[in-house]
Write a protein that holds these residues in place. Structure first.
Motif, mmCIF file in Angstrom:
data_model
loop_
_atom_site.group_PDB
_atom_site.id
_atom_site.type_symbol
_atom_site.label_atom_id
_atom_site.label_comp_id
_atom_site.label_asym_id
_atom_site.label_seq_id
_atom_site.Cartn_x
_atom_site.Cartn_y
_atom_site.Cartn_z
ATOM 1 N N SER A 82 0.808 -1.226 0.000
ATOM 2 C CA SER A 82 0.000 0.000 0.000
ATOM 3 C C SER A 82 0.841 1.275 0.000
ATOM 4 O O SER A 82 0.505 2.240 -0.673
ATOM 5 C CB SER A 82 -0.935 0.015 1.211
ATOM 6 O OG SER A 82 -0.192 -0.079 2.417
ATOM 7 N N LYS A 83 1.956 1.276 0.751
ATOM 8 C CA LYS A 83 2.793 2.467 0.856
ATOM 9 C C LYS A 83 4.186 2.280 0.259
ATOM 10 O O LYS A 83 4.706 3.144 -0.431
ATOM 11 C CB LYS A 83 2.933 2.889 2.320
ATOM 12 C CG LYS A 83 1.640 3.358 2.971
ATOM 13 C CD LYS A 83 1.894 3.830 4.402
ATOM 14 C CE LYS A 83 0.622 4.333 5.071
ATOM 15 N NZ LYS A 83 0.878 4.794 6.468
ATOM 16 N N THR A 97 5.261 2.854 -3.521
ATOM 17 C CA THR A 97 5.454 4.218 -4.032
ATOM 18 C C THR A 97 6.896 4.684 -3.870
ATOM 19 O O THR A 97 7.291 5.701 -4.454
ATOM 20 C CB THR A 97 4.528 5.207 -3.301
ATOM 21 O OG1 THR A 97 4.915 5.286 -1.914
ATOM 22 C CG2 THR A 97 3.083 4.752 -3.383
ATOM 23 N N ARG A 131 10.440 3.204 -7.309
ATOM 24 C CA ARG A 131 11.000 3.999 -8.413
ATOM 25 C C ARG A 131 12.100 3.237 -9.156
ATOM 26 O O ARG A 131 13.226 3.700 -9.293
ATOM 27 C CB ARG A 131 11.526 5.340 -7.882
ATOM 28 C CG ARG A 131 10.404 6.273 -7.424
ATOM 29 C CD ARG A 131 10.931 7.639 -7.027
ATOM 30 N NE ARG A 131 11.644 7.584 -5.766
ATOM 31 C CZ ARG A 131 11.059 7.708 -4.570
ATOM 32 N NH1 ARG A 131 9.767 7.882 -4.489
ATOM 33 N NH2 ARG A 131 11.768 7.671 -3.464
ATOM 34 N N GLU A 171 7.658 -0.963 -10.477
ATOM 35 C CA GLU A 171 6.729 -0.980 -9.347
ATOM 36 C C GLU A 171 5.305 -1.122 -9.895
ATOM 37 O O GLU A 171 5.045 -0.794 -11.044
ATOM 38 C CB GLU A 171 6.865 0.298 -8.531
ATOM 39 C CG GLU A 171 6.625 1.592 -9.283
ATOM 40 C CD GLU A 171 7.856 2.110 -10.028
ATOM 41 O OE1 GLU A 171 7.738 3.172 -10.673
ATOM 42 O OE2 GLU A 171 8.918 1.467 -9.981
ATOM 43 N N HIS A 222 -0.886 0.650 -8.778
ATOM 44 C CA HIS A 222 -0.903 1.551 -7.630
ATOM 45 C C HIS A 222 -0.841 2.990 -8.138
ATOM 46 O O HIS A 222 0.153 3.401 -8.737
ATOM 47 C CB HIS A 222 0.279 1.278 -6.702
ATOM 48 C CG HIS A 222 0.128 1.900 -5.349
ATOM 49 N ND1 HIS A 222 -0.050 3.258 -5.162
ATOM 50 C CD2 HIS A 222 0.116 1.352 -4.109
ATOM 51 C CE1 HIS A 222 -0.152 3.518 -3.879
ATOM 52 N NE2 HIS A 222 -0.060 2.383 -3.214
ATOM 53 N N GLY A 264 -0.265 5.685 -6.755
ATOM 54 C CA GLY A 264 0.762 6.519 -6.155
ATOM 55 C C GLY A 264 2.173 6.154 -6.564
ATOM 56 O O GLY A 264 3.122 6.865 -6.231
ATOM 57 N N SER A 265 2.332 5.064 -7.301
ATOM 58 C CA SER A 265 3.668 4.680 -7.757
ATOM 59 C C SER A 265 4.044 5.501 -8.987
ATOM 60 O O SER A 265 3.180 6.004 -9.710
ATOM 61 C CB SER A 265 3.719 3.189 -8.099
ATOM 62 O OG SER A 265 3.047 2.916 -9.319
ATOM 63 N N GLU A 266 5.328 5.634 -9.220
ATOM 64 C CA GLU A 266 5.784 6.403 -10.381
ATOM 65 C C GLU A 266 5.265 5.785 -11.673
ATOM 66 O O GLU A 266 4.785 6.487 -12.571
ATOM 67 C CB GLU A 266 7.314 6.448 -10.386
ATOM 68 C CG GLU A 266 7.895 7.333 -11.474
ATOM 69 C CD GLU A 266 9.414 7.426 -11.395
ATOM 70 O OE1 GLU A 266 9.930 8.555 -11.334
ATOM 71 O OE2 GLU A 266 10.072 6.369 -11.385
ATOM 72 N N ALA A 324 1.432 6.231 -12.026
ATOM 73 C CA ALA A 324 1.083 7.593 -12.442
ATOM 74 C C ALA A 324 1.360 7.784 -13.927
ATOM 75 O O ALA A 324 0.593 8.445 -14.644
ATOM 76 C CB ALA A 324 1.882 8.603 -11.619
#
Length: 344
Positions: free
Chosen positions: A284-285, A288, A291, A295, A299, A301-303, A306
């Motif tokens: 979950s965290k 992110t 990088r 990843e 998710h 919030g992952s690079e 996104a």
């Protein structure tokens, strides 16, 4: 507790030698944290290197200072670890599970029953296998890598068909490892993939073992293209060597990704609460913070997640059943490419 140990002459029950802690009940974040406090530490093993896990481990340690992390980078043969676990010795509370060994881990009861990863940690269900015993934190997009200095703009690959464009004949690198092609199979089907494999042969590819070796050949200009290639290895190669003339293309159509690094808390280990907490936190965290170009694309919030969202394209991920039985799909690809059949 007991473990089943099998040999060619049969199976026997033996006592497990490791201390097995109790998992929190009911299963809530607060209960897991309290259980982890009592355990005080967690051992974790994956094949990720320090660049991929260092920041994750530090961040987890900062949030949960009462849990000491012991990290080990796993090395093959992974079957040796399986035998150790069958004998009742559990060196890792949470570990990366090799896809081809998942069935054996299930058989020997190494996994917890289905865990509500979304309810507990908000993890995207696409990162979780159907049985719910762990979390896959890696999806590696399949791309085409080329030399930006030597490939003219009008020849920069845009589609998978560009991999067998006669322009690149004799200047194409293809990995002996067919796992990237298996991911394409998952996205486009058997007929398309075997046809693609046959057409690659017409461009007289240089067969290479290892992602670094393949990209070095292109970076130095000896070859012009790697196809198919993994985005993660490209990303790390460029990051480690700033200025190398490599570019990567996500070919037109869906973004094709495979699954990897499936982490599971181990039932019967000494710190199951800390293991489950760590696995959920990484999914979950921690993702992110990776990088590394592979990843989880699921998710937001992952690079990589996104980047995929900005591209606004469909994502086709390798089905779970292909991940766990990859050899079945590799075999016809190897035969298409004329490689010898493996002998038992």
């Amino acid at each position: 507790m007991t473990a089943v140990v099998c040999s060619m002459v049969g199976c026997t029950l033996i006592a497990r030698t490791s201390f097995a802690a109790e998992l929190a009940t009911p299963l809530t974040i607060n209960a897991l944290i309290e259980g982890a406090k009592k355990e005080g530490k967690v051992s974790r093993g994956t094949y990720l290197d320090e660049k991929e896990v260092g920041e994750i481990n530090k961040a987890f340690q900062k949030e949960f200072p009462f849990i000491k992390i012991e990290y080990t980078r796993l090395r093959p043969p992974h079957e040796r670890l399986m035998l150790e676990m069958q004998a009742g010795n559990f060196p890792y509370d949470a570990m990366m599970v090799r896809p081809n060994l998942i069935a054996q881990h299930k058989q020997f009861g190494h996994f917890f029953d289905s865990i509500d990863w979304k309810g507990l940690f908000g993890i995207d269900p696409r990162m979780v296998p159907p049985e719910g015993f762990g979390v896959s934190i890696v999806t590696n997009p399949i791309v085409i890598v080329y030399n930006k200095n030597l490939v003219p703009k009008d020849r920069v690959p845009r589609t998978w068909a560009d991999c067998y464009d006669p322009y690149f004949k004799g200047k194409l690198v293809t990995l002996v490892d067919s796992s990237h092609a298996v991911a394409l199979w998952g996205a486009f089907g058997e007929k398309w993939t075997l046809d693609f494999a046959k057409k690659l042969l017409t461009n007289n590819p240089r067969w290479v073992s290892g992602n670094t070796n393949s990209q070095t050949l292109v970076a130095t200009g000896e070859m012009l293209m790697v196809c198919p290639a993994g985005h993660g290895s490209f990303y790390r190669y460029v990051k480690d060597q700033p200025g190398v003339p490599l570019g990567a293309v996500f070919p037109e159509g869906p973004i094709v990704v495979n699954r990897d690094v499936l982490i599971a808390p181990i039932k019967g280990s000494a710190s199951p609460n800390a293991a489950l907490l760590l696995t959920g936190w990484v999914g979950s965290k921690g993702v992110t913070l990776m990088r590394t170009g592979r990843e989880s694309v699921f998710h937001p919030g992952s690079e990589l997640g996104a980047q995929a969202k900005r591209m606004g394209r469909e994502i086709k991920v390798e089905p779970w059943e292909m991940m766990t039985d990859e050899e079945k799909y590799e075999r016809p690809l190897m035969e298409t490419w004329g490689f010898p059949k493996a002998k038992n």
